[in-house]
Design a protein around this motif. Sequence first.
Motif, PDB file in Angstrom:
ATOM      1  N   ALA A   4       0.828  -1.208   0.000  1.00  0.00           N
ATOM      2  CA  ALA A   4       0.000   0.000   0.000  1.00  0.00           C
ATOM      3  C   ALA A   4       0.862   1.259   0.000  1.00  0.00           C
ATOM      4  CB  ALA A   4      -0.937   0.007   1.206  1.00  0.00           C
ATOM      5  N   PHE A   5       2.123   1.109   0.426  1.00  0.00           N
ATOM      6  CA  PHE A   5       3.080   2.215   0.412  1.00  0.00           C
ATOM      7  C   PHE A   5       3.953   2.172  -0.848  1.00  0.00           C
ATOM      8  CE2 PHE A   5       1.881   2.144   4.812  1.00  0.00           C
ATOM      9  CZ  PHE A   5       2.038   3.444   5.262  1.00  0.00           C
ATOM     10  N   GLY A   6       3.624   1.279  -1.761  1.00  0.00           N
ATOM     11  CA  GLY A   6       4.405   1.170  -2.984  1.00  0.00           C
ATOM     12  C   GLY A   6       5.815   0.669  -2.746  1.00  0.00           C
ATOM     13  N   MET A   7       6.004  -0.098  -1.691  1.00  0.00           N
ATOM     14  CA  MET A   7       7.349  -0.539  -1.327  1.00  0.00           C
ATOM     15  C   MET A   7       7.769  -1.770  -2.124  1.00  0.00           C
ATOM     16  SD  MET A   7       7.320  -0.006   2.831  1.00  0.00           S
ATOM     17  CE  MET A   7       9.099   0.224   2.966  1.00  0.00           C
ATOM     18  N   ASN A   8       9.074  -1.900  -2.296  1.00  0.00           N
ATOM     19  CA  ASN A   8       9.676  -3.105  -2.837  1.00  0.00           C
ATOM     20  C   ASN A   8       9.887  -4.057  -1.669  1.00  0.00           C
ATOM     21  OD1 ASN A   8      11.005  -4.852  -4.687  1.00  0.00           O
ATOM     22  ND2 ASN A   8      12.988  -4.066  -3.984  1.00  0.00           N
ATOM     23  N   VAL A   9       9.320  -5.256  -1.745  1.00  0.00           N
ATOM     24  CA  VAL A   9       9.329  -6.173  -0.610  1.00  0.00           C
ATOM     25  C   VAL A   9      10.229  -7.361  -0.891  1.00  0.00           C
ATOM     26  CG1 VAL A   9       7.936  -7.614   0.912  1.00  0.00           C
ATOM     27  CG2 VAL A   9       6.978  -5.490  -0.003  1.00  0.00           C
ATOM     28  N   LEU A  10      11.233  -7.540  -0.040  1.00  0.00           N
ATOM     29  CA  LEU A  10      12.108  -8.703  -0.075  1.00  0.00           C
ATOM     30  C   LEU A  10      11.801  -9.565   1.141  1.00  0.00           C
ATOM     31  CD1 LEU A  10      15.505  -6.909  -0.901  1.00  0.00           C
ATOM     32  CD2 LEU A  10      13.635  -7.537  -2.449  1.00  0.00           C
ATOM     33  N   GLY A  11      11.867 -10.868   0.981  1.00  0.00           N
ATOM     34  CA  GLY A  11      11.530 -11.753   2.088  1.00  0.00           C
ATOM     35  C   GLY A  11      12.558 -12.849   2.274  1.00  0.00           C
ATOM     36  N   VAL A  12      12.566 -13.406   3.489  1.00  0.00           N
ATOM     37  CA  VAL A  12      13.409 -14.563   3.815  1.00  0.00           C
ATOM     38  C   VAL A  12      12.528 -15.629   4.447  1.00  0.00           C
ATOM     39  CG1 VAL A  12      15.277 -15.444   5.261  1.00  0.00           C
ATOM     40  CG2 VAL A  12      15.522 -13.230   4.136  1.00  0.00           C
ATOM     41  N   ARG A  13      12.590 -16.832   3.890  1.00  0.00           N
ATOM     42  CA  ARG A  13      11.936 -17.976   4.512  1.00  0.00           C
ATOM     43  C   ARG A  13      12.761 -19.220   4.198  1.00  0.00           C
ATOM     44  NH1 ARG A  13       6.248 -18.445   1.223  1.00  0.00           N
ATOM     45  NH2 ARG A  13       5.593 -18.985   3.330  1.00  0.00           N
ATOM     46  N   HIS A  14      12.663 -20.211   5.071  1.00  0.00           N
ATOM     47  CA  HIS A  14      13.458 -21.433   4.936  1.00  0.00           C
ATOM     48  C   HIS A  14      13.312 -22.082   3.569  1.00  0.00           C
ATOM     49  CE1 HIS A  14      15.941 -22.972   8.121  1.00  0.00           C
ATOM     50  NE2 HIS A  14      15.140 -22.458   9.026  1.00  0.00           N
ATOM     51  N   SER A  15      12.077 -22.194   3.112  1.00  0.00           N
ATOM     52  CA  SER A  15      11.813 -22.906   1.867  1.00  0.00           C
ATOM     53  C   SER A  15      12.237 -22.124   0.631  1.00  0.00           C
ATOM     54  CB  SER A  15      10.326 -23.227   1.760  1.00  0.00           C
ATOM     55  OG  SER A  15       9.563 -22.033   1.628  1.00  0.00           O
ATOM     56  N   GLY A  16      12.297 -20.801   0.761  1.00  0.00           N
ATOM     57  CA  GLY A  16      12.571 -19.972  -0.395  1.00  0.00           C
ATOM     58  C   GLY A  16      11.406 -19.865  -1.357  1.00  0.00           C
ATOM     59  N   GLN A  17      10.261 -20.461  -0.975  1.00  0.00           N
ATOM     60  CA  GLN A  17       9.093 -20.444  -1.849  1.00  0.00           C
ATOM     61  C   GLN A  17       8.482 -19.040  -1.906  1.00  0.00           C
ATOM     62  OE1 GLN A  17       7.861 -23.050  -3.777  1.00  0.00           O
ATOM     63  NE2 GLN A  17       9.849 -23.907  -3.202  1.00  0.00           N
ATOM     64  N   PRO A  18       7.953 -18.641  -3.051  1.00  0.00           N
ATOM     65  CA  PRO A  18       7.369 -17.300  -3.178  1.00  0.00           C
ATOM     66  C   PRO A  18       6.135 -17.132  -2.301  1.00  0.00           C
ATOM     67  CG  PRO A  18       6.894 -18.625  -5.131  1.00  0.00           C
ATOM     68  CD  PRO A  18       7.870 -19.411  -4.312  1.00  0.00           C
ATOM     69  N   ALA A  19       5.782 -15.880  -2.042  1.00  0.00           N
ATOM     70  CA  ALA A  19       4.593 -15.553  -1.253  1.00  0.00           C
ATOM     71  C   ALA A  19       3.950 -14.311  -1.847  1.00  0.00           C
ATOM     72  CB  ALA A  19       4.960 -15.320   0.218  1.00  0.00           C
ATOM     73  N   ASP A  20       2.649 -14.181  -1.672  1.00  0.00           N
ATOM     74  CA  ASP A  20       1.938 -13.002  -2.153  1.00  0.00           C
ATOM     75  C   ASP A  20       2.558 -11.738  -1.566  1.00  0.00           C
ATOM     76  OD1 ASP A  20       0.221 -14.608  -3.562  1.00  0.00           O
ATOM     77  OD2 ASP A  20      -1.402 -14.519  -2.084  1.00  0.00           O
ATOM     78  N   TYR A  21       2.652 -10.712  -2.381  1.00  0.00           N
ATOM     79  CA  TYR A  21       3.129  -9.381  -2.000  1.00  0.00           C
ATOM     80  C   TYR A  21       4.637  -9.310  -1.754  1.00  0.00           C
ATOM     81  CZ  TYR A  21      -1.893  -9.072  -1.139  1.00  0.00           C
ATOM     82  OH  TYR A  21      -3.260  -9.153  -1.267  1.00  0.00           O
ATOM     83  N   VAL A  22       5.348 -10.421  -1.914  1.00  0.00           N
ATOM     84  CA  VAL A  22       6.810 -10.423  -1.763  1.00  0.00           C
ATOM     85  C   VAL A  22       7.428 -10.466  -3.158  1.00  0.00           C
ATOM     86  CG1 VAL A  22       8.823 -11.628  -0.845  1.00  0.00           C
ATOM     87  CG2 VAL A  22       6.685 -11.567   0.471  1.00  0.00           C
TER      88      VAL A  22
END
Length: 320
Positions: free
Chosen positions: A161-179
């Motif tokens: 909602a802030f127009g941000m670029n979202v990077l994520g870390v998770r064990h599986s490395g699988q994609p997620a919505d909004y990331v």
Amino acid sequence: MQKRKLVITHNLDQDHINLLENILPDWELLIGKDKEVWQEHLQEAEIIAGWKKGLEEEILAPQSKLKWLQTWSAGVNNLPLDELNNRNITVTSANGVHAYPISETIFALMLGLTRKLHTYVKNQQTKNWHHAHMGLEMHEKTVGIIGVGEIGKETAKIAKAFGMNVLGVRHSGQPADYVDEMYTPDQLDVLLPKCDYVVVTLPLTNETHRLFSAEQFKQMKSSAFFINIGRGEIVVEDELIQALKDGIIAGAGLDVFEKEPLTTESPLWEMENVIITPHTSGSTEHYNKRVIENILVPNLKEYLAGNIPSINRVDFTKGY
């Protein structure tokens, strides 16, 4: 014939008590924050919801009938997990209950640091009209979410909602919505230099213990803000303090600490580039409602059907 027993170590409103009584009409329910309500029944309890100091000795006694423990918190690092596993006791957590309140706190801290609200509150107390060198914006910046679980997902959603670029870390490395980009834990050194905000939402495990030290702070931008709502022991606190003092990073919003309550001697209290909240990011008016209706009740129905409760079942090998 003795009734099967459910112990809940928290006060509930009458509507939720009635709900549980309807699901368990033949059980004895012992509900209340006062330990005198359930203390004598712990070893007879088949299910316990809530964890309190002093329970360990009772529920791990040889004569204990405990089959399933439902925690009232998302974190389970304070439980005797090895012993519970050895006794084949199912453990389910309150993971997911906090997604709304904690994501709100994350953005309150991010916005507060960006727009210097904490500085202006202090100025208001002394009637000091001062610009405080305001100048930053949060829109279209890059946020790194270290731990894309339920809290991380909600944080990513709001970030968009802030127009941000979202990077994520998770064990599986699988994609997620909004990331926009997902990384694995061994790629922290690639992610951190890209972030204007680093948000830690991890549980405390052997792998995450002291994950953030001087090395990680040096990999971050000097203009970056560090937010921790996970667990204090994920961070080497003295090295975070030094990074803040030396301008290695721009500031921090902290809800959790290595030792709680945070001692009055901690330099963090006096630092102009730090906002402190007292481990309250998960506090919400809807806490009990969500634990009971979204987790405990569905798990109870599975249990009564002869199945192992599946919602938030703890993986003992992972520690969460």
